[in-house]
Enzyme design. Structure first.
Site, PDB file in Angstrom:
ATOM      1  N   ASN A 185     117.843  32.343  69.682  1.00 20.78           N
ATOM      2  CA  ASN A 185     117.515  31.680  68.227  1.00 20.78           C
ATOM      3  C   ASN A 185     116.253  31.346  68.327  1.00 20.78           C
ATOM      4  O   ASN A 185     115.949  30.264  68.765  1.00 20.78           O
ATOM      5  CB  ASN A 185     118.775  30.410  68.169  1.00 20.78           C
ATOM      6  CG  ASN A 185     118.526  29.990  66.876  1.00 20.78           C
ATOM      7  OD1 ASN A 185     117.680  30.308  65.935  1.00 20.78           O
ATOM      8  ND2 ASN A 185     118.986  28.735  66.699  1.00 20.78           N
ATOM      9  N   LYS A 215     114.737  30.220  65.771  1.00 23.29           N
ATOM     10  CA  LYS A 215     114.545  29.094  64.698  1.00 23.29           C
ATOM     11  C   LYS A 215     113.183  29.313  63.928  1.00 23.29           C
ATOM     12  O   LYS A 215     113.039  30.623  63.589  1.00 23.29           O
ATOM     13  CB  LYS A 215     114.370  27.662  65.603  1.00 23.29           C
ATOM     14  CG  LYS A 215     115.673  27.426  66.665  1.00 23.29           C
ATOM     15  CD  LYS A 215     115.622  26.122  67.160  1.00 23.29           C
ATOM     16  CE  LYS A 215     117.027  25.919  68.035  1.00 23.29           C
ATOM     17  NZ  LYS A 215     117.406  24.783  68.394  1.00 23.29           N
ATOM     18  N   HIS A 275     124.656  26.369  62.613  1.00 25.55           N
ATOM     19  CA  HIS A 275     123.997  25.814  63.509  1.00 25.55           C
ATOM     20  C   HIS A 275     123.829  24.346  63.130  1.00 25.55           C
ATOM     21  O   HIS A 275     123.782  23.830  62.087  1.00 25.55           O
ATOM     22  CB  HIS A 275     122.670  26.409  63.539  1.00 25.55           C
ATOM     23  CG  HIS A 275     121.865  26.096  64.863  1.00 25.55           C
ATOM     24  ND1 HIS A 275     121.195  24.703  64.767  1.00 25.55           N
ATOM     25  CD2 HIS A 275     121.482  26.478  65.961  1.00 25.55           C
ATOM     26  CE1 HIS A 275     120.622  24.681  66.001  1.00 25.55           C
ATOM     27  NE2 HIS A 275     120.872  25.708  66.745  1.00 25.55           N
ATOM     28  N   GLU A 303     121.367  22.423  63.281  1.00 23.62           N
ATOM     29  CA  GLU A 303     120.120  22.011  62.464  1.00 23.62           C
ATOM     30  C   GLU A 303     120.475  22.193  60.680  1.00 23.62           C
ATOM     31  O   GLU A 303     120.228  21.588  60.196  1.00 23.62           O
ATOM     32  CB  GLU A 303     118.988  22.610  63.004  1.00 23.62           C
ATOM     33  CG  GLU A 303     118.531  22.116  64.183  1.00 23.62           C
ATOM     34  CD  GLU A 303     117.836  23.309  65.277  1.00 23.62           C
ATOM     35  OE1 GLU A 303     117.440  24.139  64.826  1.00 23.62           O
ATOM     36  OE2 GLU A 303     117.730  22.919  66.414  1.00 23.62           O
ATOM     37  N   GLU A 362     127.497  23.943  71.231  1.00 24.68           N
ATOM     38  CA  GLU A 362     125.990  23.436  71.324  1.00 24.68           C
ATOM     39  C   GLU A 362     126.110  22.147  70.987  1.00 24.68           C
ATOM     40  O   GLU A 362     126.038  21.546  70.031  1.00 24.68           O
ATOM     41  CB  GLU A 362     125.264  23.831  70.336  1.00 24.68           C
ATOM     42  CG  GLU A 362     124.976  25.562  70.391  1.00 24.68           C
ATOM     43  CD  GLU A 362     123.719  26.029  69.956  1.00 24.68           C
ATOM     44  OE1 GLU A 362     122.815  26.672  70.746  1.00 24.68           O
ATOM     45  OE2 GLU A 362     123.271  25.658  68.883  1.00 24.68           O
ATOM     46  N   GLY A 400     116.988  21.058  72.738  1.00 27.98           N
ATOM     47  CA  GLY A 400     115.543  20.698  72.323  1.00 27.98           C
ATOM     48  C   GLY A 400     115.450  19.435  73.128  1.00 27.98           C
ATOM     49  O   GLY A 400     114.284  18.978  73.103  1.00 27.98           O
ATOM     50  N   SER A 456     119.161  23.633  75.481  1.00 33.07           N
ATOM     51  CA  SER A 456     118.346  23.523  76.883  1.00 33.07           C
ATOM     52  C   SER A 456     118.502  24.490  78.081  1.00 33.07           C
ATOM     53  O   SER A 456     118.509  23.893  78.967  1.00 33.07           O
ATOM     54  CB  SER A 456     118.315  22.047  77.335  1.00 33.07           C
ATOM     55  OG  SER A 456     117.750  21.242  76.030  1.00 33.07           O
TER      56      SER A 456
HETATM   57  P1  13P Z   1     117.184  24.720  72.825  1.00 32.86           P
HETATM   58  O1  13P Z   1     117.700  25.944  73.855  1.00 32.86           O
HETATM   59  O2  13P Z   1     115.866  24.843  72.462  1.00 32.86           O
HETATM   60  O3  13P Z   1     117.711  23.600  73.336  1.00 32.86           O
HETATM   61  O4  13P Z   1     118.015  25.107  71.531  1.00 32.86           O
HETATM   62  C1  13P Z   1     119.109  25.403  71.517  1.00 32.86           C
HETATM   63  C2  13P Z   1     119.704  26.047  70.364  1.00 32.86           C
HETATM   64  O5  13P Z   1     119.826  25.256  69.369  1.00 32.86           O
HETATM   65  C3  13P Z   1     120.253  27.406  70.363  1.00 32.86           C
HETATM   66  O6  13P Z   1     120.928  27.666  68.843  1.00 32.86           O
END
Ligand code: 13P
Length: 257
Positions: free
Chosen positions: A9, A11, A96, A98, A168, A174, A214
């Protein structure tokens, strides 16, 4: 046997076709020999077309990071599943954290998107996960159960079988703070039990549940060794061909053991 799925992903990164192309040109030869892992990259919309062109005839599939649930019309700024399908996308990430937290997406909206994605023959990757304060107050399973009930509301078992669930935990996204393999496995088992009790045992065995938060080449092995962790949804580490490849390789090794 569920084969693992690794999703990158990206983003809101590498959205220019030239950046995406550069990364993929490095990734394609690295993953050429990977057989057991479904590999999906999800760049921003602006890089989807070039990504689909460059991964043609490779073992990499392409996903979008979002979509709307209508086919066309007066929905300024939105993208329809039909557009994605027509472009050559195979997957779409929905719900997601976010999208939920920054853009106020509700379980109800995600449920509508999910049904539409399934109807349009896109493979949905649906994210669920708890906030830090929910975990710390011992409410993780309640939160997961509630998201499960509402997000997958009114789905048939044949439909749910086509969904990849991404667990997640938001506190792990992150932050560099990964869930331990035991913490992740506990929730993956819980999600599988929810599927078994709401649908049936067979569906619970089929649905792939990936972990996200992560994931790095250094922790991927331990996570993927767990029986109920069917790969991962990777953010930061998916932006670099080498680290994404190492994570994919870890999934391949865990599957073939
Ligand atoms: P990170 O791997 O940067 O923690 O992000 C995970 C994520 O949100 C994947 O959709």
């Amino acid at each position: 046997m569920r084969n693992p799925i690794i999703g990158g992903n990206w983003k809101m990164n590498k959205g220019s076709p030239s950046e995406a192309t550069k990364m993929l040109k490095e990734l394609i030869p690295l993953v050429k020999k990977i057989k057991s892992v479904d590999i999906v990259v999800a760049p921003p919309f602006t890089a989807l077309f070039s990504t689909i062109q460059i991964v043609k005839n490779t073992n990499i599939m392409v996903g979008a990071q979002n979509m709307y649930y209508e086919e066309m019309g007066a929905f300024t700024g939105e993208i329809s599943p039909e557009f994605l399908k027509d472009l050559g996308c195979k997957y779409v990430i929905l719900g997601h954290s976010e999208r939920r937290d920054i853009f106020n997406e509700t379980n109800d909206l995600i449920n509508k998107k999910l049904k539409k994605a399934l109807n349009s023959n896109l493979n949905p990757i649906v994210c669920i996960g708890e906030h830090l304060e929910e975990r710390e107050s011992g409410r993780t399973k309640d939160v997961i159960e509630n998201q499960f009930d509402l997000t997958f509301n009114d789905l048939k078992s044949e439909e749910l079988s086509k969904v990849t669930i991404a667990y997640e935990p938001i506190w792990a996204i992150g932050t560099g703070k990964t869930a331990t393999p035991e913490q992740a496995e506990e929730i993956h088992i819980f999600i599988r039990e929810l599927i078994a009790s709401n649908y049936d045992k067979k569906t619970a065995e089929i649905v792939r549940i990936q972990y996200g938060g992560s994931i790095k080449p250094t922790n991927a092995n331990e996570l993927f060794k767990k029986e109920n962790i069917d790969g991962g949804l990777v953010g930061g580490a998916s932006l670099h061909a080498k680290s994404l490849y190492e994570i994919i390789k870890a999934a391949e090794i865990s599957f073939n053991k």
